[in-house]
Design a protein around this motif. Sequence first.
Motif, PDB file in Angstrom:
ATOM      1  N   LEU A 128       1.173  15.173   0.821  1.00 46.99           N
ATOM      2  CA  LEU A 128       0.526  15.861   0.057  1.00 46.99           C
ATOM      3  C   LEU A 128       1.164  17.054  -0.222  1.00 46.99           C
ATOM      4  N   CYS A 129       1.595  18.033   1.099  1.00 45.26           N
ATOM      5  CA  CYS A 129       2.814  18.906   1.040  1.00 45.26           C
ATOM      6  C   CYS A 129       3.693  19.087   0.333  1.00 45.26           C
ATOM      7  N   ASP A 130       4.710  17.683   0.424  1.00 41.44           N
ATOM      8  CA  ASP A 130       5.675  17.480  -1.053  1.00 41.44           C
ATOM      9  C   ASP A 130       5.828  17.372  -2.539  1.00 41.44           C
ATOM     10  N   ALA A 131       4.021  16.716  -2.447  1.00 35.25           N
ATOM     11  CA  ALA A 131       3.369  16.401  -4.098  1.00 35.25           C
ATOM     12  C   ALA A 131       3.510  17.831  -4.742  1.00 35.25           C
ATOM     13  N   LEU A 132       2.507  18.442  -3.610  1.00 35.38           N
ATOM     14  CA  LEU A 132       2.030  20.181  -3.920  1.00 35.38           C
ATOM     15  C   LEU A 132       3.311  21.220  -4.080  1.00 35.38           C
ATOM     16  N   THR A 133       4.416  20.845  -3.603  1.00 34.90           N
ATOM     17  CA  THR A 133       5.648  21.613  -3.923  1.00 34.90           C
ATOM     18  C   THR A 133       6.077  21.401  -4.716  1.00 34.90           C
ATOM     19  N   SER A 134       6.551  20.483  -5.206  1.00 37.95           N
ATOM     20  CA  SER A 134       7.209  19.977  -6.235  1.00 37.95           C
ATOM     21  C   SER A 134       6.398  20.584  -7.131  1.00 37.95           C
ATOM     22  N   ASP A 138       7.851  26.191  -3.555  1.00 35.67           N
ATOM     23  CA  ASP A 138       7.429  26.439  -1.902  1.00 35.67           C
ATOM     24  C   ASP A 138       7.201  27.913  -1.613  1.00 35.67           C
ATOM     25  N   ASP A 139       7.083  28.427  -2.787  1.00 40.01           N
ATOM     26  CA  ASP A 139       6.219  29.673  -1.679  1.00 40.01           C
ATOM     27  C   ASP A 139       5.424  29.929  -1.670  1.00 40.01           C
ATOM     28  N   ASN A 140       3.743  28.302  -2.446  1.00 40.55           N
ATOM     29  CA  ASN A 140       2.867  28.711  -2.104  1.00 40.55           C
ATOM     30  C   ASN A 140       1.553  29.219  -1.246  1.00 40.55           C
ATOM     31  N   ASP A 141       0.943  29.864  -1.062  1.00 38.85           N
ATOM     32  CA  ASP A 141       0.398  29.619   0.894  1.00 38.85           C
ATOM     33  C   ASP A 141      -0.180  29.119   0.960  1.00 38.85           C
ATOM     34  N   TYR A 142      -1.130  28.441  -0.280  1.00 34.65           N
ATOM     35  CA  TYR A 142      -2.417  27.548  -0.420  1.00 34.65           C
ATOM     36  C   TYR A 142      -2.244  26.303  -0.098  1.00 34.65           C
ATOM     37  N   ILE A 143      -1.145  26.148   0.056  1.00 34.19           N
ATOM     38  CA  ILE A 143      -0.506  24.074  -0.096  1.00 34.19           C
ATOM     39  C   ILE A 143      -1.208  23.696   1.258  1.00 34.19           C
ATOM     40  N   ARG A 205     -17.541  20.142  10.720  1.00 33.91           N
ATOM     41  CA  ARG A 205     -16.386  20.572  11.184  1.00 33.91           C
ATOM     42  C   ARG A 205     -15.230  20.262  11.363  1.00 33.91           C
ATOM     43  N   ASP A 206     -14.450  19.511  11.452  1.00 37.21           N
ATOM     44  CA  ASP A 206     -13.010  18.946  11.009  1.00 37.21           C
ATOM     45  C   ASP A 206     -12.174  19.505   9.846  1.00 37.21           C
ATOM     46  N   VAL A 207     -12.906  19.352   8.542  1.00 35.66           N
ATOM     47  CA  VAL A 207     -11.988  19.989   7.854  1.00 35.66           C
ATOM     48  C   VAL A 207     -11.554  21.348   7.443  1.00 35.66           C
ATOM     49  N   PRO A 208     -12.732  22.512   7.531  1.00 34.62           N
ATOM     50  CA  PRO A 208     -12.460  23.709   7.773  1.00 34.62           C
ATOM     51  C   PRO A 208     -10.886  24.079   9.135  1.00 34.62           C
ATOM     52  N   PHE A 209     -11.552  23.398  10.049  1.00 37.20           N
ATOM     53  CA  PHE A 209     -10.491  23.757  11.490  1.00 37.20           C
ATOM     54  C   PHE A 209      -9.112  23.572  10.895  1.00 37.20           C
ATOM     55  N   SER A 210      -9.059  22.178  10.002  1.00 41.45           N
ATOM     56  CA  SER A 210      -8.269  21.447   9.850  1.00 41.45           C
ATOM     57  C   SER A 210      -6.864  22.457   8.947  1.00 41.45           C
ATOM     58  N   ALA A 211      -7.870  23.337   7.417  1.00 44.57           N
ATOM     59  CA  ALA A 211      -7.259  23.972   6.807  1.00 44.57           C
ATOM     60  C   ALA A 211      -6.804  25.116   6.874  1.00 44.57           C
ATOM     61  N   LEU A 212      -7.357  26.340   8.047  1.00 41.33           N
ATOM     62  CA  LEU A 212      -7.449  26.980   8.846  1.00 41.33           C
ATOM     63  C   LEU A 212      -6.254  27.266   9.997  1.00 41.33           C
ATOM     64  N   TYR A 213      -6.267  25.493  10.194  1.00 39.90           N
ATOM     65  CA  TYR A 213      -4.943  25.532  11.708  1.00 39.90           C
ATOM     66  C   TYR A 213      -3.704  25.323  10.727  1.00 39.90           C
ATOM     67  N   TRP A 214      -3.488  24.408  10.021  1.00 41.41           N
ATOM     68  CA  TRP A 214      -1.957  24.389   9.032  1.00 41.41           C
ATOM     69  C   TRP A 214      -1.480  25.544   8.528  1.00 41.41           C
ATOM     70  N   LYS A 221       4.874  29.364  11.873  1.00 40.49           N
ATOM     71  CA  LYS A 221       6.342  29.076  12.133  1.00 40.49           C
ATOM     72  C   LYS A 221       7.651  30.114  11.372  1.00 40.49           C
ATOM     73  N   LYS A 222       6.781  30.129   9.741  1.00 42.80           N
ATOM     74  CA  LYS A 222       7.847  30.841   8.542  1.00 42.80           C
ATOM     75  C   LYS A 222       8.369  32.014   9.307  1.00 42.80           C
ATOM     76  N   LYS A 223       6.928  32.524  10.411  1.00 45.19           N
ATOM     77  CA  LYS A 223       7.672  33.859  10.570  1.00 45.19           C
ATOM     78  C   LYS A 223       8.925  34.148  11.941  1.00 45.19           C
ATOM     79  N   LEU A 224       8.478  33.278  12.822  1.00 42.08           N
ATOM     80  CA  LEU A 224       9.377  33.050  13.761  1.00 42.08           C
ATOM     81  C   LEU A 224      10.655  31.685  13.601  1.00 42.08           C
ATOM     82  N   CYS A 225      10.648  31.767  12.521  1.00 41.85           N
ATOM     83  CA  CYS A 225      12.628  30.852  11.990  1.00 41.85           C
ATOM     84  C   CYS A 225      12.451  32.102  11.991  1.00 41.85           C
ATOM     85  N   LYS A 226      11.724  32.943  11.010  1.00 44.17           N
ATOM     86  CA  LYS A 226      12.377  33.644  10.037  1.00 44.17           C
ATOM     87  C   LYS A 226      13.286  35.016  10.630  1.00 44.17           C
ATOM     88  N   ARG A 227      12.675  35.267  12.115  1.00 43.95           N
ATOM     89  CA  ARG A 227      12.744  36.215  13.324  1.00 43.95           C
ATOM     90  C   ARG A 227      14.281  35.511  14.059  1.00 43.95           C
TER      91      ARG A 227
END
Length: 340
Positions: A128-134, A138-143, A205-214, A221-227
């Motif tokens: 899904l990430c690959d499909a939405l990114t295309s 790549d800069d969309n934070d909602y993906i 329970r699980d759908v909001p958890f997953s949305a918030l988690y990812w 991950k992006k912030k730490l990779c950039k740093r």
Amino acid sequence: MGSEKTENGLYKIKTSQQVISCCCGAVLTSLLVTPLDVVKVRLQVQSNPALKGKSFLESDGLTDHICVYENENGKPWPKKLGHFTGMRDAFVKITQREGVRALWSGLPPSLLVSVPTTVIYFTCYEQLCDALTSKLGDDNDYIPLIAGATARLGAATVISPVEMIRTRMQSSRLTYKQLCAYISNNLAKDGWLSLWRGWGPTILRDVPFSALYWCNYEYFKKKLCKRAGKSEPTFLITFPSGAAAGSIAALLTLPFDVVKTHRQTEMWMSEAAHSTQQRSSSILEVMRRIVQENGFAGLYTGIVPRLAKIAPSCAIMISTYEYGKSFFRKLNKDRHMKNH
């Protein structure tokens, strides 16, 4: 070479390689987390003996674990086990009096649930990430948020009948013949939707958890990779990112987990009383009753043990998964270089 790489310059991995990475992460997480589940279950039974003999599906939003409120193979616990004063005391007493293997009781059914769930969940998320990114860039934070919620919804819906059947087998010790009769009676009485009983609270329970988690994980991950100046995340990046993202998601979704536990307990009590007319309360009714009896703090009961389990679970799972992807990217790069 362009078709072999993603937009950020990293080599692509195959779906089969994603599946292998998922399996490794699910197995390692179950191996390391099961002792925490066993100790938590023993402490819960100690405080509420009525739960003994019951089983339930425990989820941290990434993987699922079957927890049973009794010892392996239905054997009773030692009578002189003593009272546990806390998690550390429970670890010591269980190990001394039942052996180290007791800390991994319930591991096989946990793996049978967690591995297929995780494979479906993580593979769907990546696709899904690959499909939405295309489509969105790549800069969309909602993906990550959209992909995480959708992937979890799909995985939970597909696995829900299996989880229900397995939980019923664990709680009642049914033979396969008895189980088939039970399912047939339910289908005749309530239709095919009876196989998805308990789906609503689980999704809530699980759908909001997953949305918030990812969403949070990809951000950290992006912030730490950039740093760190890295194009690909390392263990020192993925582990703290997974732990932090899991903790935030667990904190914000705990009320839904409390409601799910209350509804499941109500179902057990109804079954124990052989009540066929009593219907379980709605989610809003359960929330309202919890607030009336214990205040808003009641919706956050068990936050410490939940965080103690979820933070390391998420960190271990995502670190193993990312390491697997990194391994296969390097493997694919080497193969591509040899062929060209």
